[in-house]
Design a protein around this motif. Sequence first.
Motif, PDB file in Angstrom:
ATOM      1  N   THR A 165       0.814  -1.220   0.000  1.00 27.15           N
ATOM      2  CA  THR A 165       0.000   0.000   0.000  1.00 27.15           C
ATOM      3  C   THR A 165       0.849   1.272   0.000  1.00 27.15           C
ATOM      4  OG1 THR A 165      -0.127  -0.366   2.375  1.00 27.15           O
ATOM      5  CG2 THR A 165      -2.054  -0.986   1.083  1.00 27.15           C
ATOM      6  N   SER A 189       4.287   3.739  -1.448  1.00 30.94           N
ATOM      7  CA  SER A 189       4.674   4.326  -2.731  1.00 30.94           C
ATOM      8  C   SER A 189       5.351   3.278  -3.644  1.00 30.94           C
ATOM      9  CB  SER A 189       5.610   5.508  -2.424  1.00 30.94           C
ATOM     10  OG  SER A 189       6.297   5.902  -3.536  1.00 30.94           O
ATOM     11  N   ARG A 248      -1.582  -0.492   7.867  1.00 30.32           N
ATOM     12  CA  ARG A 248      -2.892  -0.099   8.374  1.00 30.32           C
ATOM     13  C   ARG A 248      -3.883   0.288   7.282  1.00 30.32           C
ATOM     14  NH1 ARG A 248      -2.647   1.243  13.733  1.00 30.32           N
ATOM     15  NH2 ARG A 248      -4.828   0.709  13.587  1.00 30.32           N
ATOM     16  N   GLU A 274      16.587   0.276   5.194  1.00 36.62           N
ATOM     17  CA  GLU A 274      16.875   0.250   6.627  1.00 36.62           C
ATOM     18  C   GLU A 274      17.321  -1.148   7.080  1.00 36.62           C
ATOM     19  OE1 GLU A 274      14.044   1.427   5.274  1.00 36.62           O
ATOM     20  OE2 GLU A 274      13.652   3.458   5.986  1.00 36.62           O
ATOM     21  N   GLY A 332       7.106   7.888   0.127  1.00 29.96           N
ATOM     22  CA  GLY A 332       6.531   7.846   1.465  1.00 29.96           C
ATOM     23  C   GLY A 332       7.144   8.942   2.336  1.00 29.96           C
TER      24      GLY A 332
HETATM   25  N1  LIG Z   1       9.379   5.712  -2.393  1.00 32.86           N
HETATM   26  C1  LIG Z   1      10.498   5.677  -3.044  1.00 32.86           C
HETATM   27  O1  LIG Z   1      10.618   6.273  -4.117  1.00 32.86           O
HETATM   28  C2  LIG Z   1      11.660   4.884  -2.523  1.00 32.86           C
HETATM   29  C3  LIG Z   1      12.832   4.831  -3.270  1.00 32.86           C
HETATM   30  C4  LIG Z   1      13.875   4.029  -2.832  1.00 32.86           C
HETATM   31  C5  LIG Z   1      13.752   3.309  -1.657  1.00 32.86           C
HETATM   32  N2  LIG Z   1      12.614   3.397  -0.932  1.00 32.86           N
HETATM   33  C6  LIG Z   1      12.516   2.605   0.314  1.00 32.86           C
HETATM   34  O2  LIG Z   1      11.410   1.722   0.203  1.00 32.86           O
HETATM   35  C7  LIG Z   1      10.780   1.546   1.470  1.00 32.86           C
HETATM   36  C8  LIG Z   1       9.312   1.950   1.324  1.00 32.86           C
HETATM   37  O3  LIG Z   1       9.241   3.310   0.965  1.00 32.86           O
HETATM   38  P1  LIG Z   1       7.871   3.986   0.521  1.00 32.86           P
HETATM   39  O4  LIG Z   1       8.214   5.330   0.040  1.00 32.86           O
HETATM   40  O5  LIG Z   1       7.120   3.047  -0.371  1.00 32.86           O
HETATM   41  O6  LIG Z   1       7.121   4.099   1.939  1.00 32.86           O
HETATM   42  P2  LIG Z   1       5.577   4.274   2.233  1.00 32.86           P
HETATM   43  O7  LIG Z   1       4.888   4.899   1.081  1.00 32.86           O
HETATM   44  O8  LIG Z   1       5.479   4.922   3.559  1.00 32.86           O
HETATM   45  O9  LIG Z   1       5.056   2.763   2.350  1.00 32.86           O
HETATM   46  C9  LIG Z   1       5.451   1.919   3.386  1.00 32.86           C
HETATM   47  C10 LIG Z   1       4.731   0.599   3.262  1.00 32.86           C
HETATM   48  O10 LIG Z   1       5.102  -0.210   4.390  1.00 32.86           O
HETATM   49  C11 LIG Z   1       3.903  -0.635   5.050  1.00 32.86           C
HETATM   50  N3  LIG Z   1       4.204  -0.802   6.465  1.00 32.86           N
HETATM   51  C12 LIG Z   1       4.686   0.128   7.307  1.00 32.86           C
HETATM   52  N4  LIG Z   1       4.853  -0.417   8.537  1.00 32.86           N
HETATM   53  C13 LIG Z   1       4.442  -1.703   8.435  1.00 32.86           C
HETATM   54  C14 LIG Z   1       4.370  -2.799   9.349  1.00 32.86           C
HETATM   55  N5  LIG Z   1       4.724  -2.659  10.636  1.00 32.86           N
HETATM   56  N6  LIG Z   1       3.920  -3.996   8.879  1.00 32.86           N
HETATM   57  C15 LIG Z   1       3.545  -4.143   7.598  1.00 32.86           C
HETATM   58  N7  LIG Z   1       3.602  -3.155   6.683  1.00 32.86           N
HETATM   59  C16 LIG Z   1       4.043  -1.955   7.111  1.00 32.86           C
HETATM   60  C17 LIG Z   1       2.895   0.470   4.795  1.00 32.86           C
HETATM   61  O11 LIG Z   1       1.590   0.006   5.018  1.00 32.86           O
HETATM   62  P3  LIG Z   1       0.317   0.978   5.299  1.00 32.86           P
HETATM   63  O12 LIG Z   1       0.480   2.173   4.418  1.00 32.86           O
HETATM   64  O13 LIG Z   1      -0.825   0.089   4.895  1.00 32.86           O
HETATM   65  O14 LIG Z   1       0.296   1.308   6.751  1.00 32.86           O
HETATM   66  C18 LIG Z   1       3.202   0.738   3.331  1.00 32.86           C
HETATM   67  O15 LIG Z   1       2.624  -0.268   2.535  1.00 32.86           O
HETATM   68  C19 LIG Z   1      11.575   2.437   2.442  1.00 32.86           C
HETATM   69  O16 LIG Z   1      12.532   1.645   3.084  1.00 32.86           O
HETATM   70  C20 LIG Z   1      12.252   3.454   1.550  1.00 32.86           C
HETATM   71  O17 LIG Z   1      13.442   3.960   2.075  1.00 32.86           O
HETATM   72  C21 LIG Z   1      11.566   4.160  -1.338  1.00 32.86           C
END
Ligand SMILES: NC(=O)c1ccc[n+]([C@@H]2O[C@H](COP(=O)([O-])OP(=O)(O)OC[C@H]3O[C@@H](n4cnc5c(N)ncnc54)[C@H](OP(=O)(O)O)[C@@H]3O)[C@@H](O)[C@H]2O)c1
Length: 385
Positions: free
Chosen positions: A10, A12, A37, A124, A203
């Motif tokens: 769910t 990004s 969530r 992380e 995110g």
């Molecule tokens: N976004 C980017 O462009 C990008 C680029 C490179 C690397 N990253 C890395 O990729 C990872 C995700 O980034 P993001 O930007 O996609 O973050 P995000 O939009 O905040 O999404 C985080 C995801 O993790 C889920 N989540 C959080 N805590 C959880 C838990 N305790 N149990 C199960 N699921 C959980 C969230 O679920 P809910 O929303 O349903 O609560 C959501 O699906 C990070 O480590 C980030 O550093 C991201």
Amino acid sequence: MENIAILGSTGSIGCSSLEVIEKLSHRFRVVGLAAGRNTRLLEKQVEKFKPKIVSVEKKEEADELKKRFKDGSVRVTFSQEGAEEVAGFEENDIVVSAITGIDGLKPTLAALRTGKKIALANKESMVAAGPLIKSLVQEFGSPIIPVDSEHSGVFQCLAKENPESVQKVILTASGGPFFRKSAEEMKDVTLEEALNHPRWKMGKKVTVDSATLMNKGLELVEAHWLFGIEPKKLEVLIHPQSIVHSLVEMNDGSVLAQLSLTDMKVPIQYALTYPEREDSPLTSLDLSEIKSLEFFKPDVDKFPLLKLARLALEEGGSFPVVLNAANEVAVAAFLQKEIRFPEIAEIVSEAVENHQKKEVKDLDDILLVDRETRLVTRNLMERRS
Ligand SMILES: NC(=O)c1ccc[n+]([C@@H]2O[C@H](COP(=O)([O-])OP(=O)(O)OC[C@H]3O[C@@H](n4cnc5c(N)ncnc54)[C@H](OP(=O)(O)O)[C@@H]3O)[C@@H](O)[C@H]2O)c1
């Protein structure tokens, strides 16, 4: 057909991964989804992609989902064990690891133990548990294909190269929203300004990390463990256009670079289809339109977390675990508007500087240091307020 499970579906990265999978539906099928969530979005994803197993964070939300899908077509689980179950599901061929923060560690380890391909976004985990992840890769043979655009770039540049010929690996950073602000101006920036990233839609946690440049610090540690590059050969350049994602300098003076449009679907698709490539629906990169590509040395006095991350990497042991945990706590507090932007760096620095190095041999050691650091960091914040 290759079966894919997405941890963090769910978020990004999770949503972009599903877009890529939808476009490549002749090749990929979703079998597992793990979310936190946001059950409303998960429900829509289940309806559309029809996975066989899903997990959410809380039991009550899992119970609601079970009622919604009471025909039994999808197994609904919950908690970290639920996410681990999705990660280790026997039908998976590929696991996208994209839960934010240390919460993604145990599910990532569960995926690694299956020996299947991991598309790794959760940096992380690599920061807190680099040596453990490396040993699991050796034991179970899971190939890790990076999703982070910079690491995807390095991975592609290194594909046919002898690692011993590498002189330098340069990760680029957009510089975030405050690149052109002075340290004085940065004292009063708001949460809304910190979340307004000039190039990437991501995110909230990673967006704030990009504003402090801790994101690049975490990526230095990630690059060390992914590619086995010594810390002194790892560099960072600020590149506001975010078109060149990384550069690799070889011993003969050649510099290899990977360029693409600023869209995470590019590295996600590469990680999923590797070692093949598939056509992309994205428009192609037109450098004549972009015109100039600029590069600057990072200002580590203005962005001290970049320097701190390098120190933690060089010190090793428990230091990267402390760096990550203190940062997660401080960023969460900033997102709750409990602390100001400059306090993120101050608090994380204090937590790292007060830490006495420990040996971390296994997961229990990592999780203990992580828990202790979270307590220490919260106490540091309380003393300030
Ligand atoms: N976004 C980017 O462009 C990008 C680029 C490179 C690397 N990253 C890395 O990729 C990872 C995700 O980034 P993001 O930007 O996609 O973050 P995000 O939009 O905040 O999404 C985080 C995801 O993790 C889920 N989540 C959080 N805590 C959880 C838990 N305790 N149990 C199960 N699921 C959980 C969230 O679920 P809910 O929303 O349903 O609560 C959501 O699906 C990070 O480590 C980030 O550093 C991201």
